[in-house]
Each structure stands twice: as structure tokens, then as C-alpha cells.
Design an enzyme around this catalytic site. Structure first.
Site, short mmCIF file in Angstrom:
data_model
loop_
_atom_site.label_atom_id
_atom_site.label_comp_id
_atom_site.label_asym_id
_atom_site.label_seq_id
_atom_site.Cartn_x
_atom_site.Cartn_y
_atom_site.Cartn_z
N SER A 18 -23.72 -15.02 13.53
CA SER A 18 -24.48 -15.21 12.22
C SER A 18 -23.76 -14.89 10.89
O SER A 18 -23.72 -15.57 9.96
CB SER A 18 -25.82 -14.90 12.38
OG SER A 18 -25.90 -13.39 12.38
N ASP A 221 -33.26 -7.07 6.47
CA ASP A 221 -33.17 -7.34 7.92
C ASP A 221 -32.25 -6.28 8.82
O ASP A 221 -32.39 -6.26 9.96
CB ASP A 221 -32.98 -8.68 8.46
CG ASP A 221 -31.54 -9.11 8.31
OD1 ASP A 221 -30.85 -8.43 7.46
OD2 ASP A 221 -31.33 -10.29 8.39
N HIS A 224 -27.89 -8.75 8.54
CA HIS A 224 -26.97 -9.71 8.05
C HIS A 224 -26.42 -9.30 6.63
O HIS A 224 -27.33 -8.55 5.75
CB HIS A 224 -27.86 -11.05 7.81
CG HIS A 224 -28.09 -11.71 9.06
ND1 HIS A 224 -29.18 -12.03 9.63
CD2 HIS A 224 -27.43 -12.34 9.97
CE1 HIS A 224 -29.29 -12.27 10.76
NE2 HIS A 224 -28.41 -12.61 11.25
#
Length: 260
Positions: A18, A221, A224
Site C-alpha cells: 500500500s 493510522d 501509511h
């Protein structure tokens, strides 16, 4: 409509999970449970340019713009990643047409990228198709490992798995010296982040360099990179690529060292 970039383009594969696909600017929608959206903020370093192209999921070249991985990592909401700022810096410094081949998919472990696995075979297929009309694959940018931090065994075998991936992709693309620029992770799904980081930083193979993401900002979070951090990372990747693999820039950096 398919674009037809100059056949002299320098092509780079973007792969991993990601943080390569890009989650910069992806926010939670507080009005809809579990819904996310991209805020569409694009830093100056990540802006589109007429000499930067991307290879779409349908295997066509088109003008590149954020989010680069929207049709590749299609089950997730994509935002800003490191690809565009990397491409802009390479384009500016070397004066070339840049082609990006996005292949990253969020939430994937290194075993998902083993030879014979769907993601690996798709990456190789896309890379091969990208040079059908000309151009040359100049490198692989790799940012992955967060999904290998939950299990001690996964962390311990990461180095061997990554070295095998490098060997396989070079063999399958017929480029035994293909430059690899990888990122050492700073976050993860589990408690073995440091073990995976150490494995990444320990890899010592010809034409493989590692950029440490340590110090870059994470989103709330804690997993990321922020939009700004992604833009910075892309420039860091470009600088390392130019210093190690672009002939004229290797000479330039060598001269700087001589002057010190």
C-alpha cells in the site's frame, strides 16, 4: 484514448504494497462507516507532465497522474504515492520521457510476490508488455514488508524471500543487472517491524540499494505515509537512483565527493 509516448522512454516498475500504491490523502468518511475517500491534494512535485506516462491496467500507455495505482490496487482507495515525484525528478535531471508501470497491491506479503503467484506473474507480464512499442526498463522501485511484521517466522525469512524475488524478476525480464531501489519500512501490521527493516537493510546484492523511510511522517493510522512524506520519498528514491544508476549523474556525484 491511448497515448503514444516517445519510444525512448525510460521505464520503471512500481511494486510492493500500500505505501507504494499510495495512501497519501486517503481519509475516513465520518458520515459513512468504513468508507474512505481521497482528498485530491497533489503536491507540486507530484503534478502531471507531458513527458510522464503510466501503463494502465488495460496495458495501454496514458498520461500519468495521481493516483497512479487507481486501476491496479482497485479494491482499495488509492491516493498519493512516491511514483510521480520520482518521475518528475528523474525527468528534470536527465531530460527523458519517463514511463511508470504500477503493480503494487495493498495488504500483500512477500509470499504473494513469489514466482508463480498471480501478483508476481502479472508484474512480469506488465513489465514485458510495457516495452513492446519501445523504451527500456531502467529499474524496479519496491516498497513492501509491512504485512510480514506480524509473524516472527515471516520476518526471519524475509531477506531470503526478497533476494529470491530479485533473482527471479531479473531472470524473467532477461536483465541480470536490473537496478532495484527498495525502501526500508518504518511501520507494519505487527511487532516485528525492526526485524523486517534489518533484513531489508542487510541485503547486499549488486545493483540493489535501499532507501530508509525512517523519519518520514505517518498518517494517524500509524501505517501509511502522509501525502507530504510520499512526495519526499519519491525524491529520495530518484536521488538514489540517479546517484547509483544514471551514468552522467554517477560521474557528477563522484566529482562532488572528490571536491570534499
Amino acid at each position: 484514448m491511448e497515448e503514444n509516448p516517445k519510444t525512448t522512454k525510460q521505464i520503471f516498475i512500481l511494486s510492493g504494497q500500500s505505501n507504494m500504491a499510495g495512501r497519501g490523502g486517503v481519509c475516513k468518511d465520518h458520515h459513512h462507516h468504513n468508507h474512505q475517500y481521497w482528498d485530491k491534494v497533489v503536491p507540486p512535485e507530484c503534478q502531471p507532465h507531458q513527458d510522464i506516462f503510466r501503463f494502465s491496467a488495460k496495458l495501454h500507455w496514458e498520461q500519468a497522474h495521481e493516483p497512479l495505482h487507481a486501476d491496479i490496487d482497485s479494491k482499495k482507495v488509492c491516493g498519493v504515492g512516491p511514483g510521480m515525484s520520482f518521475a518528475n525528478m528523474v525527468r528534470q535531471k536527465v531530460r527523458v520521457v519517463v514511463g511508470l508501470v504500477p503493480c503494487a497491491v495493498g495488504g500483500t506479503s512477500i509470499t504473494h510476490w513469489g514466482r508463480g503467484e498471480v501478483l508476481y506473474e502479472n508484474m512480469v507480464k506488465r513489465a514485458k508488455e510495457s516495452v513492446e512499442d519501445g523504451g527500456e526498463i531502467k529499474g524496479l522501485l519496491w516498497y513492501q514488508g509491512e504485512s510480514d511484521t506480524s509473524d516472527i517466522h515471516d520476518a526471519e525469512v524475509y531477506q531470503g524471500n526478497m533476494e529470491k524475488l530479485i533473482e527471479n524478476v531479473r531472470e524473467d525480464l532477461g536483465q541480470p543487472s536490473l537496478p532495484i531501489v527498495m525502501v526500508a519500512i518504518i511501520s507494519g501490521d505487527g511487532k516485528y517491524v525492526d526485524k523486517v527493516r534489518e533484513a531489508q537493510l542487510r541485503i547486499n546484492l549488486p545493483n540493489v540499494v535501499c532507501v530508509d523511510a525512517k523519519g518520514l511522517d505517518l498518517k494517524d493510522d500509524h501505517l501509511h505515509l502522509t501525502t507530504e512524506a510520499q512526495a519526499k520519498l519519491g525524491c529520495m528514491l530518484a536521488e538514489v537512483y540517479l546517484k547509483n544508476f544514471a551514468p552522467s549523474w554517477k560521474r557528477f556525484f563522484s566529482c562532488l565527493l572528490c571536491l570534499k
